[in-house]
Motif scaffolding. Structure first.
Motif, short mmCIF file in Angstrom:
data_model
loop_
_atom_site.label_atom_id
_atom_site.label_comp_id
_atom_site.label_asym_id
_atom_site.label_seq_id
_atom_site.Cartn_x
_atom_site.Cartn_y
_atom_site.Cartn_z
N HIS A 1 0.84 -1.36 -0.12
CA HIS A 1 0.07 -0.17 -0.08
C HIS A 1 0.95 1.24 0.08
O HIS A 1 0.52 2.16 -0.77
CB HIS A 1 -0.82 -0.08 1.34
CG HIS A 1 -1.91 1.29 1.40
ND1 HIS A 1 -3.04 1.35 0.36
CD2 HIS A 1 -1.85 2.28 2.07
CE1 HIS A 1 -3.67 2.47 0.82
NE2 HIS A 1 -2.81 3.04 1.79
N PHE A 2 1.95 1.52 0.68
CA PHE A 2 2.65 2.42 0.93
C PHE A 2 3.54 2.60 -0.18
O PHE A 2 3.91 3.66 -0.83
CB PHE A 2 3.58 2.28 2.02
CG PHE A 2 3.06 2.36 3.20
CD1 PHE A 2 1.83 2.67 3.50
CD2 PHE A 2 3.44 1.53 4.54
CE1 PHE A 2 0.91 2.56 4.87
CE2 PHE A 2 3.06 1.67 5.63
CZ PHE A 2 1.65 2.06 5.82
N LEU A 3 4.08 1.35 -0.67
CA LEU A 3 5.26 1.41 -1.85
C LEU A 3 4.41 2.04 -3.37
O LEU A 3 4.90 2.99 -3.90
CB LEU A 3 5.67 0.09 -2.27
CG LEU A 3 6.76 0.08 -3.14
CD1 LEU A 3 7.94 0.97 -2.88
CD2 LEU A 3 7.22 -1.48 -3.35
N THR A 4 3.25 1.34 -3.48
CA THR A 4 2.59 1.60 -4.79
C THR A 4 1.82 3.12 -4.57
O THR A 4 1.35 3.69 -5.51
CB THR A 4 1.59 0.76 -5.12
OG1 THR A 4 0.44 0.47 -4.19
CG2 THR A 4 2.11 -0.55 -5.44
N GLY A 5 1.91 3.60 -3.45
CA GLY A 5 1.14 4.87 -3.10
C GLY A 5 1.97 6.01 -3.70
O GLY A 5 1.63 6.88 -3.98
#
Length: 314
Positions: free
Chosen positions: A77-81
């Motif tokens: 979730h954080f990375l592809t955010g």
């Protein structure tokens, strides 16, 4: 029983021993994404950027341009955010970064939708030169990592938090874009991936006696090769997709597009997470979204028993 993030942590060290160009860019989550073993084994190849995924993506892209094979790991979730940075620094520049997104799907539980990897497939599928990998067990994780260090294309590796059993044996051979038939069946092909593969297998064992058992297809790498999907679907006139991801943009859309291209009519259905997700225990969440074995069995039974008219009125 072992989570694919745990398999990743162990196997990354193995494949890196013979690949000195592999480096890890970490975003203050080493214990959660399982890069601590790499850090202790290859400290000079481990770079900590802190809670700064955007900076980490830029750093990883630069390292890739200099000939390294960087792995940047964070929650999916954080990375592809940081999609803008991925688009411009990795995708547009054809930077050979392996982006490792852990905690895929609902299994993060009580941390809720602000940390659940439920949209990552949809985002990564929009980038035509990014390969998406999601292993179903340890055998597949090892072969995917061996594959990932053998080339320099941008890659997204999607990993689960929940422990899961092996669904492949030592004879399994991973081939990018080729789904594999984990269990043969009759009449219906059921596509899934990652942590949902053992759940679906358990669900088939719960179907009422006399119910035709669908084939279980592990679609573990995207984009799928159309010719491989056409070949697999030859015996089947119905397709179901079950995924631990938003209903839009993920495996349902990938398989549905290929089914539409077939030269014959195939009945199609699928389900996943229909809202932003909720906070609760993993068990409660998988029950709520009908992604646990008993409710997957119920959805399969309902699909097999329904007609097109029934579905129009639901």
């Amino acid at each position: 029983m072992k989570a694919t993030r745990d398999w990743f942590g162990d196997i990354l060290v193995d494949v890196s021993a013979d690949n000195p160009d592999v480096v890890v860019v970490n975003c203050d989550l080493a214990s959660a994404v399982k890069t601590t073993k790499f850090r202790s084994t290859f400290p000079e190849r481990f770079i900590e950027v802190g809670i700064a995924e955007a900076n980490g993506i830029g750093l990883a892209a630069g390292l890739a341009q200099e000939g390294f094979r960087p792995f940047i790991a964070s929650f999916g979730h954080f990375l592809t955010g940081k999609f803008l940075e991925i688009f411009q620094s990795v995708g547009l520049n054809q930077s050979g970064v392996v982006m490792v997104g852990t905690h895929a799907g609902l299994a993060i539980g009580k941390d809720g939708p602000t940390q659940m990897g439920l949209r990552d497939l949809a985002l990564m599928r929009t980038l035509h030169n990014v390969e998406v990998l999601q292993p179903a067990d340890g055998h597949e994780t090892r072969q995917m990592l061996e594959y990932a260090v053998s080339h320099r294309r941008p890659t997204y590796l999607r990993l689960c938090r929940q422990p899961q059993r092996e669904v492949h044996d030592e004879n399994y051979r991973f081939r990018f874009g080729y789904p594999d038939v984990v269990r043969p069946g009759t009449g219906t092909a059921l596509f899934t991936m990652g942590g949902m593969v053992p759940v679906v297998l358990d669900a088939l064992d719960l179907l009422p006696a006399g119910t035709p058992r669908p084939a279980v297809i592990n679609a573990s790498s995207l984009p799928l090769r159309p010719s491989a999907v056409r070949e697999i679907l030859q015996p089947y006139d119905q397709v179901i997709v079950v995924e631990d991801h938003f209903l839009r943009g993920g495996l349902i859309d990938e398989v549905g597009r290929l089914v539409l291209d077939l030269d014959r009519h195939v009945r199609f259905g699928g389900w996943g997470v229909h809202d932003y997700g909720q906070a609760g225990s993993p068990g409660e969440l998988y029950e709520r979204y009908e992604l646990d074995a008993p409710r997957v069995a119920g959805r399969i039974s309902a699909f097999l028993a329904s007609t097109p008219a029934d579905r129009e009125h639901r």
